[in-house]
Design an enzyme around this catalytic site. Structure first.
Site, short mmCIF file in Angstrom:
data_model
loop_
_atom_site.label_atom_id
_atom_site.label_comp_id
_atom_site.label_asym_id
_atom_site.label_seq_id
_atom_site.Cartn_x
_atom_site.Cartn_y
_atom_site.Cartn_z
N LEU A 190 0.77 -1.34 -0.16
CA LEU A 190 -0.30 0.18 0.43
C LEU A 190 0.74 1.63 -0.13
CD1 LEU A 190 -2.54 -0.39 3.05
CD2 LEU A 190 -3.38 -0.71 0.73
N HIS A 191 0.68 2.35 -0.71
CA HIS A 191 1.70 3.36 -0.67
C HIS A 191 0.67 3.88 -1.82
CE1 HIS A 191 2.01 1.95 -5.24
NE2 HIS A 191 2.34 3.63 -5.21
N ARG A 192 -0.89 4.30 -2.30
CA ARG A 192 -0.68 5.68 -2.99
C ARG A 192 -1.61 6.49 -1.69
NH1 ARG A 192 0.16 5.22 -8.07
NH2 ARG A 192 0.39 3.12 -8.39
N ARG A 239 6.82 6.32 2.50
CA ARG A 239 5.44 6.52 3.10
C ARG A 239 3.87 6.21 4.05
NH1 ARG A 239 1.90 10.52 0.57
NH2 ARG A 239 3.47 10.89 -1.52
N ASP A 293 -2.25 -1.51 -3.72
CA ASP A 293 -2.54 -0.36 -4.26
C ASP A 293 -1.86 -0.21 -5.58
OD1 ASP A 293 -0.74 0.58 -3.20
OD2 ASP A 293 -2.28 1.89 -1.93
#
Ligand code: UD1
Length: 361
Positions: A202-204, A237, A280
């Site tokens: 996940l990073h969006r 992030r 994502d």
């Protein structure tokens, strides 16, 4: 002919490597130089990929680092302009949809240099994604557009790009996938994690920057971890956001193993044995399709529809209920086997270099 190839962030490195590998197979007329913008700079986000893919040292490292979108894009433009003025490339090659892609294509075009975009034409139709803005602008000013899937051809034509600029060449990232699978064949490839397990990435910004959205996704992951061990290599992030939203302790109290960002080969070794992947990421939707691993995409849309139509990808949304519904289906064995999309055959870099060098194919 002097080609300047640009890479900046993690998802770029697997898209430029095949150009260097293929270059050695008889393209002496092409002189390939590499510019690394430094958008990603941590060892695990950048250097490790040069080792995995045997990419040569960059000719230029612009060292731009992080910042707001405007700061980062502007810094790349200022530094890349100096390179272009000094080197006067015949063609600037950009890949993907990150800020480095946008910044370098604009800079080159304003200097009246030719620009080629690899992975052109993908559209999520979601202008809240920074990548969508980067894609649309880069495509609109590129001279050569190399497309991975048929939807890309249609999107570019709708936006008024000429058919003669558009080349359906397949997916260069899949060249890197095959290259790496060959490398793994020659090494012992176990991550020491007991099957079955699910892999998460996940990073969006739309998923991790908003506390409510991220909390709901984490709740779904916790529920999933009651059925299957979850392994989650965490992007910098996301790590910062999980900590600042106080979600780390929740994760640690459950059957979820957090990992540092992994090298490509380590990560491939992990996900290719997974029962399913939840992500994502853009690239992972495509890679899981090629290896036939079920993939739940934790987003409302995808710019890669061929992975839904032909592959193993399912758009699961971001709500807990939807994610769990699709997870249950996979656990019950309700999965389609899918097929490998056209021209995702490991020969995309060859097709691209043939076109650039004007050879008949
Ligand atoms: C970028 C791309 C995204 C891609 C992703 C893959 C854009 C607009 N986004 O997002 O499309 O899917 O890379 O990783 O270009 N950071 C580090 N170490 C690093 C790099 C970043 O700690 O080596 C941290 C910094 O605090 C930075 C944050 O991560 O502010 C985000 O990095 P940034 O390059 O702005 O965007 P990504 O979220 O990585």
């Amino acid at each position: 002919m002097k080609l300047y190839i640009v890479a900046g962030a993690r998802p770029n490195f697997m898209k430029i490597a095949p150009l260097f590998h293929t270059h050695t197979t008889g393209f002496d007329d092409l002189d390939l130089c590499l510019v690394h913008t430094g958008q990603h700079y941590d060892y695990q986000m950048s250097k490790v990929f040069f080792d995995d893919f045997d990419i040569p040292e960059p000719n230029y490292f612009l060292n731009v680092g992080s910042g707001t979108h405007a700061e980062q894009t502007a810094r790349i433009m200022v530094e890349f302009e100096k390179v272009c003025l000094q080197e006067k490339p015949d063609l600037v090659v950009v890949v993907g949809d990150v800020n480095s892609t946008l910044a370098c294509s604009i800079t080159a075009k304003k200097l009246k240099l030719q620009v080629a975009h690899i992975e052109a034409g993908l559209r999520s139709n979601d202008m809240t994604m920074p990548e969508e803005i980067n894609r649309i602008i880069t495509d609109s000013i590129s001279d050569l557009l190399f497309v991975t899937e048929k939807s890309g051809i249609e999107n570019l034509k709708k936006e008024g790009l000429k058919e003669s600029q558009i080349h359906f060449v397949g997916n260069i990232m899949i060249d890197s996938l095959y290259y790496s699978l060959n490398k793994l064949d020659n090494s012992s490839s176990e991550q020491g994690i007991v099957s079955p397990y699910a892999v998460v990435t996940l990073h969006r910004p739309s998923n991790v920057d908003n506390k409510q959205v991220l909390s709901e996704i984490i709740e779904a992951l916790i529920e999933i971890s009651r059925n299957i061990h979850v392994v989650f290599p965490v992007h910098p992030r996301s790590e910062k956001k999980l900590e600042s939203f106080g979600l780390m302790s929740l994760i640690n109290a459950n059957n979820i193993t957090l990992k540092k960002p992994m090298s490509y080969l380590e990560f491939l070794t992990l996900w290719k044995h997974a029962k399913l992947v939840l992500t994502d990421s853009g690239g992972l939707q495509e890679e899981t399709t090629v290896l036939g691993i079920p993939c739940l995409t934790i987003r409302q849309n995808t710019e890669r529809p061929v992975t839904l139509d032909e592959g193993t990808n399912i758009l699961a949304g971001t709500s807990k209920d939807n994610i769990l519904y699709h997870f249950d289906n996979i656990m019950k064995g309700n999965v389609e086997s899918g097929k490998i999309p056209k021209l995702w055959d490991g020969k995309t870099a060859l097709r691209i270099l043939n076109i650039i060098s004007g050879r008949n194919i």
